[in-house]
Design a protein around this motif. Sequence first.
Motif, PDB file in Angstrom:
ATOM      1  N   SER A  32       0.842  -1.213   0.000  1.00  0.00           N
ATOM      2  CA  SER A  32       0.000   0.000   0.000  1.00  0.00           C
ATOM      3  C   SER A  32       0.861   1.241   0.000  1.00  0.00           C
ATOM      4  N   SER A  33       1.965   1.173   0.726  1.00  0.00           N
ATOM      5  CA  SER A  33       2.818   2.347   0.816  1.00  0.00           C
ATOM      6  C   SER A  33       3.466   2.672  -0.534  1.00  0.00           C
ATOM      7  N   ILE A  34       3.883   1.640  -1.293  1.00  0.00           N
ATOM      8  CA  ILE A  34       4.486   1.904  -2.613  1.00  0.00           C
ATOM      9  C   ILE A  34       3.440   2.499  -3.558  1.00  0.00           C
ATOM     10  N   VAL A  35       2.228   1.957  -3.509  1.00  0.00           N
ATOM     11  CA  VAL A  35       1.163   2.481  -4.378  1.00  0.00           C
ATOM     12  C   VAL A  35       0.940   3.971  -4.054  1.00  0.00           C
ATOM     13  N   ALA A  36       0.882   4.295  -2.770  1.00  0.00           N
ATOM     14  CA  ALA A  36       0.641   5.695  -2.377  1.00  0.00           C
ATOM     15  C   ALA A  36       1.823   6.577  -2.789  1.00  0.00           C
ATOM     16  N   LEU A  37       3.042   6.104  -2.538  1.00  0.00           N
ATOM     17  CA  LEU A  37       4.231   6.912  -2.853  1.00  0.00           C
ATOM     18  C   LEU A  37       4.411   7.132  -4.355  1.00  0.00           C
ATOM     19  N   SER A  38       3.899   6.195  -5.167  1.00  0.00           N
ATOM     20  CA  SER A  38       4.084   6.311  -6.623  1.00  0.00           C
ATOM     21  C   SER A  38       3.375   7.546  -7.177  1.00  0.00           C
TER      22      SER A  38
END
Length: 276
Positions: A32-38
């Motif tokens: 979830s964090s990678i999706v948000a940071l992208s």
Amino acid sequence: METDVKSILSECGFSFKKQLGQNFITDKNLLSSIVALSGAEEGDTVVEIGCGAGTLTRALAQKVKRVISFEVDKTLAPVLQRTLAGLENVEVVFKDFLKVDMPEFESGLKDYVVVANLPYYVTTPLIMKLIESSEKCKGLCVMVQEEVADRLCAKAGTADYGAITAMVALRAECAVVKRVPRTLFTPRPNVDSAVVKFTFGKGIEVADKALYKKVVHAAFGSRRKTLENNLVNSFGFSRQKAQEILTECRIDLKARGETLTPKQFAELAKIISEYK
Ligand code: SAM
């Protein structure tokens, strides 16, 4: 999710290939964090490079309009059939992304964001391919080995600063946005990772990109030599001419290439083009 993916991999008889950098993310919070940071938004098309078992692919597809995911290892097909089941906005392309013809690939797209957990051996060629050959890539968010992340975002004059840093500056600004311990991957690699976010469109102004690249590679060709020596060796300039060029750029004659900022490389390339 964690046990599910691991048992699907084992039920499909999948064996991890170290040479393809197959360390998969199974941690839900990290996904979830990678999706948000992208920074990818609902209406976006995301291009993922290396979908592995499809955990990040699935997390991305639940947020964005369309995911096109490249994977070089066809033995992952039965795994992906199960992990991506029910998702209609995902297209898996079993192809080496480094061999993709960019104009042809981009011809059918408006723009896109690239998100990837990259194996070490493709990191530099892949980033260079996007920096040099993509026209519609509007953002890039990649997980890479931590020391590579530090190199990509290094400041001039530091030990981490290198040709790749100066090349990236042509198209984008980049920053390390998350450090990720090795414990969050399956199987566990020997190194920690970091997520790097590139913001495209914030690059420096360069008239002749090929010449800029030649100057950068000359400057880092022999890190221990002075920039003057590297210019003499790579461009075939006389020592006097190399000194005149450096003086015109207000660069110390004893300077090493690694002390120059990307803007200074651009200025140097401009002056060299005028001397030619
Ligand atoms: N995205 C998945 C994840 O985060 O769990 C997998 C990441 S794993 C580090 C990298 C994946 O990229 C592997 O599945 C590997 O087979 C694939 N891969 C390696 N080189 C590739 C290439 N040139 N083009 C497409 N996929 C590649």
